[in-house]
Enzyme design. Structure first.
Site, PDB file in Angstrom:
ATOM      1  CG  LEU A   1      -1.944  -1.186   1.239  1.00  0.00           C
ATOM      2  CD1 LEU A   1      -2.879  -1.083   2.452  1.00  0.00           C
ATOM      3  CD2 LEU A   1      -2.794  -1.295  -0.036  1.00  0.00           C
TER       4      LEU A   1
ATOM      5  CB  ALA B   1       6.244  -2.525 -10.268  1.00  0.00           C
ATOM      6  CD  GLU B   2       7.467   2.914  -6.008  1.00  0.00           C
ATOM      7  OE1 GLU B   2       6.923   3.834  -6.652  1.00  0.00           O
ATOM      8  OE2 GLU B   2       7.234   2.701  -4.807  1.00  0.00           O
TER       9      GLU B   2
ATOM     10  CD  GLU C   1       7.132   2.880 -20.151  1.00  0.00           C
ATOM     11  OE1 GLU C   1       8.079   3.544 -19.725  1.00  0.00           O
ATOM     12  OE2 GLU C   1       5.940   3.110 -19.886  1.00  0.00           O
TER      13      GLU C   1
ATOM     14  CE1 TYR D   1       7.746   0.756 -14.341  1.00  0.00           C
ATOM     15  CE2 TYR D   1       7.582   1.606 -16.581  1.00  0.00           C
ATOM     16  CZ  TYR D   1       7.147   0.743 -15.596  1.00  0.00           C
ATOM     17  OH  TYR D   1       6.131  -0.147 -15.850  1.00  0.00           O
TER      18      TYR D   1
ATOM     19  CB  SER E   1      13.929  -0.791 -12.202  1.00  0.00           C
ATOM     20  OG  SER E   1      12.638  -0.294 -12.487  1.00  0.00           O
TER      21      SER E   1
HETATM   22  P1  NAD Z   1       0.441   0.887  -9.755  1.00  0.00           P
HETATM   23  O1  NAD Z   1       1.540   1.843  -9.424  1.00  0.00           O
HETATM   24  O2  NAD Z   1      -0.936   1.400  -9.929  1.00  0.00           O
HETATM   25  O3  NAD Z   1       0.366  -0.256  -8.646  1.00  0.00           O
HETATM   26  C1  NAD Z   1       1.493  -0.849  -8.090  1.00  0.00           C
HETATM   27  C2  NAD Z   1       1.066  -1.591  -6.833  1.00  0.00           C
HETATM   28  O4  NAD Z   1       2.229  -2.217  -6.276  1.00  0.00           O
HETATM   29  C3  NAD Z   1       0.500  -0.664  -5.748  1.00  0.00           C
HETATM   30  O5  NAD Z   1      -0.655  -1.231  -5.198  1.00  0.00           O
HETATM   31  C4  NAD Z   1       1.618  -0.596  -4.719  1.00  0.00           C
HETATM   32  O6  NAD Z   1       1.144  -0.400  -3.401  1.00  0.00           O
HETATM   33  C5  NAD Z   1       2.265  -1.970  -4.883  1.00  0.00           C
HETATM   34  N1  NAD Z   1       3.673  -1.943  -4.451  1.00  0.00           N
HETATM   35  C6  NAD Z   1       4.626  -1.044  -4.792  1.00  0.00           C
HETATM   36  N2  NAD Z   1       5.782  -1.343  -4.161  1.00  0.00           N
HETATM   37  C7  NAD Z   1       5.553  -2.458  -3.425  1.00  0.00           C
HETATM   38  C8  NAD Z   1       6.352  -3.251  -2.558  1.00  0.00           C
HETATM   39  N3  NAD Z   1       7.623  -2.912  -2.316  1.00  0.00           N
HETATM   40  N4  NAD Z   1       5.793  -4.334  -1.971  1.00  0.00           N
HETATM   41  C9  NAD Z   1       4.501  -4.667  -2.198  1.00  0.00           C
HETATM   42  N5  NAD Z   1       3.683  -3.938  -2.996  1.00  0.00           N
HETATM   43  C10 NAD Z   1       4.206  -2.847  -3.598  1.00  0.00           C
HETATM   44  O7  NAD Z   1       0.958   0.127 -11.052  1.00  0.00           O
HETATM   45  P2  NAD Z   1       0.144  -0.454 -12.290  1.00  0.00           P
HETATM   46  O8  NAD Z   1       0.031   0.596 -13.309  1.00  0.00           O
HETATM   47  O9  NAD Z   1      -1.054  -1.153 -11.799  1.00  0.00           O
HETATM   48  O10 NAD Z   1       1.193  -1.524 -12.832  1.00  0.00           O
HETATM   49  C11 NAD Z   1       1.212  -2.859 -12.352  1.00  0.00           C
HETATM   50  C12 NAD Z   1       2.293  -3.644 -13.051  1.00  0.00           C
HETATM   51  O11 NAD Z   1       2.061  -3.628 -14.447  1.00  0.00           O
HETATM   52  C13 NAD Z   1       3.692  -3.073 -12.850  1.00  0.00           C
HETATM   53  O12 NAD Z   1       4.583  -4.143 -12.710  1.00  0.00           O
HETATM   54  C14 NAD Z   1       3.957  -2.288 -14.125  1.00  0.00           C
HETATM   55  O13 NAD Z   1       5.331  -2.256 -14.408  1.00  0.00           O
HETATM   56  C15 NAD Z   1       3.198  -3.138 -15.125  1.00  0.00           C
HETATM   57  N6  NAD Z   1       2.698  -2.407 -16.305  1.00  0.00           N
HETATM   58  C16 NAD Z   1       1.982  -1.249 -16.165  1.00  0.00           C
HETATM   59  C17 NAD Z   1       1.490  -0.612 -17.295  1.00  0.00           C
HETATM   60  C18 NAD Z   1       0.657   0.639 -17.194  1.00  0.00           C
HETATM   61  O14 NAD Z   1       0.320   1.234 -18.219  1.00  0.00           O
HETATM   62  N7  NAD Z   1       0.259   1.082 -16.016  1.00  0.00           N
HETATM   63  C19 NAD Z   1       1.746  -1.142 -18.565  1.00  0.00           C
HETATM   64  C20 NAD Z   1       2.478  -2.330 -18.673  1.00  0.00           C
HETATM   65  C21 NAD Z   1       2.942  -2.951 -17.533  1.00  0.00           C
HETATM   66  P1  TYD Z   2       2.539   8.269 -18.878  1.00  0.00           P
HETATM   67  O1  TYD Z   2       1.090   8.131 -18.645  1.00  0.00           O
HETATM   68  O2  TYD Z   2       3.409   8.796 -17.777  1.00  0.00           O
HETATM   69  O3  TYD Z   2       3.080   6.860 -19.397  1.00  0.00           O
HETATM   70  P2  TYD Z   2       4.542   6.436 -19.983  1.00  0.00           P
HETATM   71  O4  TYD Z   2       5.465   7.578 -19.890  1.00  0.00           O
HETATM   72  O5  TYD Z   2       4.924   5.324 -19.085  1.00  0.00           O
HETATM   73  O6  TYD Z   2       4.264   6.018 -21.376  1.00  0.00           O
HETATM   74  O7  TYD Z   2       2.761   9.240 -20.121  1.00  0.00           O
HETATM   75  C1  TYD Z   2       2.192   8.949 -21.381  1.00  0.00           C
HETATM   76  C2  TYD Z   2       2.682  10.006 -22.357  1.00  0.00           C
HETATM   77  O8  TYD Z   2       2.154  11.286 -21.961  1.00  0.00           O
HETATM   78  C3  TYD Z   2       4.195  10.177 -22.353  1.00  0.00           C
HETATM   79  O9  TYD Z   2       4.636  10.470 -23.670  1.00  0.00           O
HETATM   80  C4  TYD Z   2       4.433  11.375 -21.464  1.00  0.00           C
HETATM   81  C5  TYD Z   2       3.196  12.232 -21.710  1.00  0.00           C
HETATM   82  N1  TYD Z   2       2.777  13.070 -20.554  1.00  0.00           N
HETATM   83  C6  TYD Z   2       2.597  14.447 -20.718  1.00  0.00           C
HETATM   84  O10 TYD Z   2       2.762  15.008 -21.818  1.00  0.00           O
HETATM   85  N2  TYD Z   2       2.228  15.187 -19.615  1.00  0.00           N
HETATM   86  C7  TYD Z   2       2.048  14.620 -18.395  1.00  0.00           C
HETATM   87  O11 TYD Z   2       1.730  15.352 -17.425  1.00  0.00           O
HETATM   88  C8  TYD Z   2       2.218  13.194 -18.252  1.00  0.00           C
HETATM   89  C9  TYD Z   2       2.015  12.524 -16.920  1.00  0.00           C
HETATM   90  C10 TYD Z   2       2.577  12.454 -19.373  1.00  0.00           C
END
Ligand code: NAD
Ligand code: TYD
Length: 351
Positions: free
Chosen positions: A37, A85-86, A134, A157, A160
Site C-alpha cells: 500500500l 512495482a513502482e 518500455e 523505471y 528496473s
Molecule cells: P500501480 O503503481 O498502480 O500499482 C502498483 C502496486 O504495487 C501498488 O498497489 C503498490 O502499493 C504496490 N507496491 C509497490 N511497491 C511495493 C512493494 N515494495 N511491496 C509490495 N507492494 C508494492 O501500477 P500499475 O500501473 O497497476 O502496474 C502494475 C504492473 O504492471 C507493474 O509491474 C507495471 O510495471 C506493469 N505495467 C503497467 C502498465 C501501465 O500502463 N500502467 C503497462 C504495462 C505494464
Molecule cells: P505516462 O502516462 O506517464 O506513461 P509512460 O510515460 O509510461 O508512457 O505518459 C504517457 C505520455 O504522456 C508520455 O509520452 C508522457 C506524456 N505526458 C505528458 O505530456 N504530460 C504529463 O503530465 C504526463 C504525466 C505524461
C-alpha cells in the site's frame, strides 16, 4: 482445480482488475493479494470483493526477503502473478532508488522465495511476471516491438523492469523455475492513479486546471483498456507456454496531443461544456528528460497463439473511463489529498 495464487500489487491499478477477475471467475482458487500500500495502492479499489471467501489481503513489502520466505511457507502458493512495482516514469526520474529496490530487489526476493518453497518440484507451479513494453526502448516513426526485440531501456523505471525480466528468465534458465512474462503497452481505465497521462488529464479537465503537455506533444503510445489487459493475463496464465514471452497491446497508437484533444472533446460533451472549452487548458511545458518518442506493440503472437484480442474499442474505453472518474468523486478526493499535492507541485509547478 484448487490452487492458491499469490497476486502482488493487487491494490494498484492493474492488479486490482486482475484480482477482481480471478476472484470472481475462479471460485476454486484462493487469491492472496500481497501489497504494501504505497501511494499507488488503494484497498478502495477492491471494496466490491473484499468479503469474498476465496480472497485474502496481506499487507507486506516485497523488498523484505525474509517475509517473502515466510509467506510462501505459510500459504504454499502454487503460482505467483507478480505486478507489484513502482510504475511511474516521472517518479523514477526524480528518485530511481525506490524503483531499484522494489522492481529489482523485490522481484529477486519473490523468485528466491518461490525457488526455495517449490524446491525443484515444479509440477503445477508458475511464476508469472507482468512487465512493460518500455523495456524495448524507443521506436522511430515506423516499426513495432516484437517479443524478440532487443532490450534497450531508457528510463530508470524501464531499466528496473528490464532487470527484473532478466532475473526471471535467468531463474528459468538456471534453476528451471517455470515462468512466463508479458510485456504490455500503456493501460488506461478506472482506478488509475492520477499521475499517468489519461487520469491526470481527466481530473485536470474536470477541475479546470491546465493540461501539462510535455515537449512538442508528438510522442506516441499504444493504449489498452485495463480490463483487456486483465483478460490477457488470465489467458496467458492458463494457456501460455512456460518460458515464453507475450507482448500485449491495443493495436491503438495515438500521438499524445491528438489523444488529449479527443479527451477534451469528449469531456466537453460529457460535462455539458461549450465545444472547445477544455482545449483552452492545454499548456506545453518542459519535456520529460530522456522522453521515449514512440512505443508500438506487435501483439500478433498472443492473438494468433492464444486467441486474445482487445474487446473494448478506444472510443468505448475512454467513455467508460471518463464516466468512472466523473462518478467516483470520493475516490479521486482521497487519492488527490495530502502527498499528491506535494507531488503535483514538485512535478508541475516548481519544475
Ligand atoms: P500501480 O503503481 O498502480 O500499482 C502498483 C502496486 O504495487 C501498488 O498497489 C503498490 O502499493 C504496490 N507496491 C509497490 N511497491 C511495493 C512493494 N515494495 N511491496 C509490495 N507492494 C508494492 O501500477 P500499475 O500501473 O497497476 O502496474 C502494475 C504492473 O504492471 C507493474 O509491474 C507495471 O510495471 C506493469 N505495467 C503497467 C502498465 C501501465 O500502463 N500502467 C503497462 C504495462 C505494464
Ligand atoms: P505516462 O502516462 O506517464 O506513461 P509512460 O510515460 O509510461 O508512457 O505518459 C504517457 C505520455 O504522456 C508520455 O509520452 C508522457 C506524456 N505526458 C505528458 O505530456 N504530460 C504529463 O503530465 C504526463 C504525466 C505524461
Amino acid at each position: 482445480m484448487k490452487k492458491t495464487i499469490l497476486i502482488t500489487g493487487g491494490a494498484g491499478f492493474i492488479g486490482s482488475h486482475v484480482v477482481r477477475l480471478f476472484v470472481q471467475k475462479y471460485p476454486d482458487y484462493k487469491i492472496v493479494n500481497l501489497d504494501t500500500l504505497t501511494y499507488a495502492g488503494n484497498l478502495e479499489n477492491l471494496k466490491d470483493i473484499e468479503n469474498e471467501t476465496n480472497y485474502t489481503f496481506v499487507k507486506a513489502d516485497i523488498t523484505n526477503g525474509e517475509e517473502m520466505y515466510q509467506l510462501f511457507e505459510k500459504y504454499n502458493f502454487d503460482s505467483v502473478i507478480h505486478l507489484a512495482a513502482e510504475s511511474h516514469v516521472d517518479r523514477s526520474i526524480a528518485d530511481p532508488n525506490a524503483f531499484i529496490q522494489t522492481n529489482v530487489m523485490g522481484t529477486a526476493n519473490l523468485l528466491n522465495a518461490a525457488r526455495k518453497n517449490w524446491d525443484g518440484k515444479y509440477d503445477g507451479k508458475l511464476f508469472y511476471h507482468v512487465s512493460t513494453d518500455e523495456v524495448y526502448g524507443s521506436l522511430g516513426s515506423t516499426g513495432f516491438f516484437l517479443e524478440t526485440t532487443p532490450y534497450d531501456p531508457q528510463s530508470p523505471y524501464s531499466a528496473s523492469k528490464a532487470a527484473s525480466d532478466h532475473l526471471v528468465r535467468a531463474y528459468g534458465n538456471t534453476y528451471h523455475l517455470p515462468f512466463v512474462i508479458t510485456n504490455c503497452s500503456n493501460n488506461y481505465g478506472p482506478n488509475q492513479f492520477p499521475e499517468k497521462l489519461i487520469p491526470l488529464f481527466i481530473n485536470n479537465i474536470k477541475t479546470n486546471k491546465s493540461l501539462p503537455v510535455y515537449g512538442d506533444g508528438k510522442y506516441t503510445r499504444d493504449w489498452l483498456y485495463v480490463v483487456d489487459h486483465a483478460r490477457a493475463i488470465d489467458m496467458v496464465y492458463h494457456k501460455g507456454k512456460q518460458g515464453e514471452t507475450y507482448n500485449i497491446g491495443g493495436f491503438n497508437e495515438w500521438q499524445n496531443i491528438e489523444l488529449i484533444k479527443l479527451l477534451c472533446i469528449k469531456m466537453d460533451e460529457m460535462l455539458g461544456r461549450e465545444a472547445g472549452e477544455s482545449e483552452k487548458l492545454i499548456t506545453y511545458i518542459k519535456d520529460r528528460p530522456g522522453h521515449d518518442r514512440r512505443y508500438a506493440i506487435d501483439a500478433n503472437k498472443i492473438k494468433n497463439e492464444l486467441g486474445w484480442e482487445p474487446s473494448v474499442t478506444f472510443e468505448e474505453g475512454l467513455t467508460k473511463t471518463i464516466d468512472w472518474y466523473l462518478t467516483n468523486d470520493l475516490w479521486l478526493k482521497h487519492v488527490t489529498s495530502g502527498d499528491y499535492q506535494k507531488y503535483y507541485s514538485n512535478q508541475y509547478i516548481h519544475n
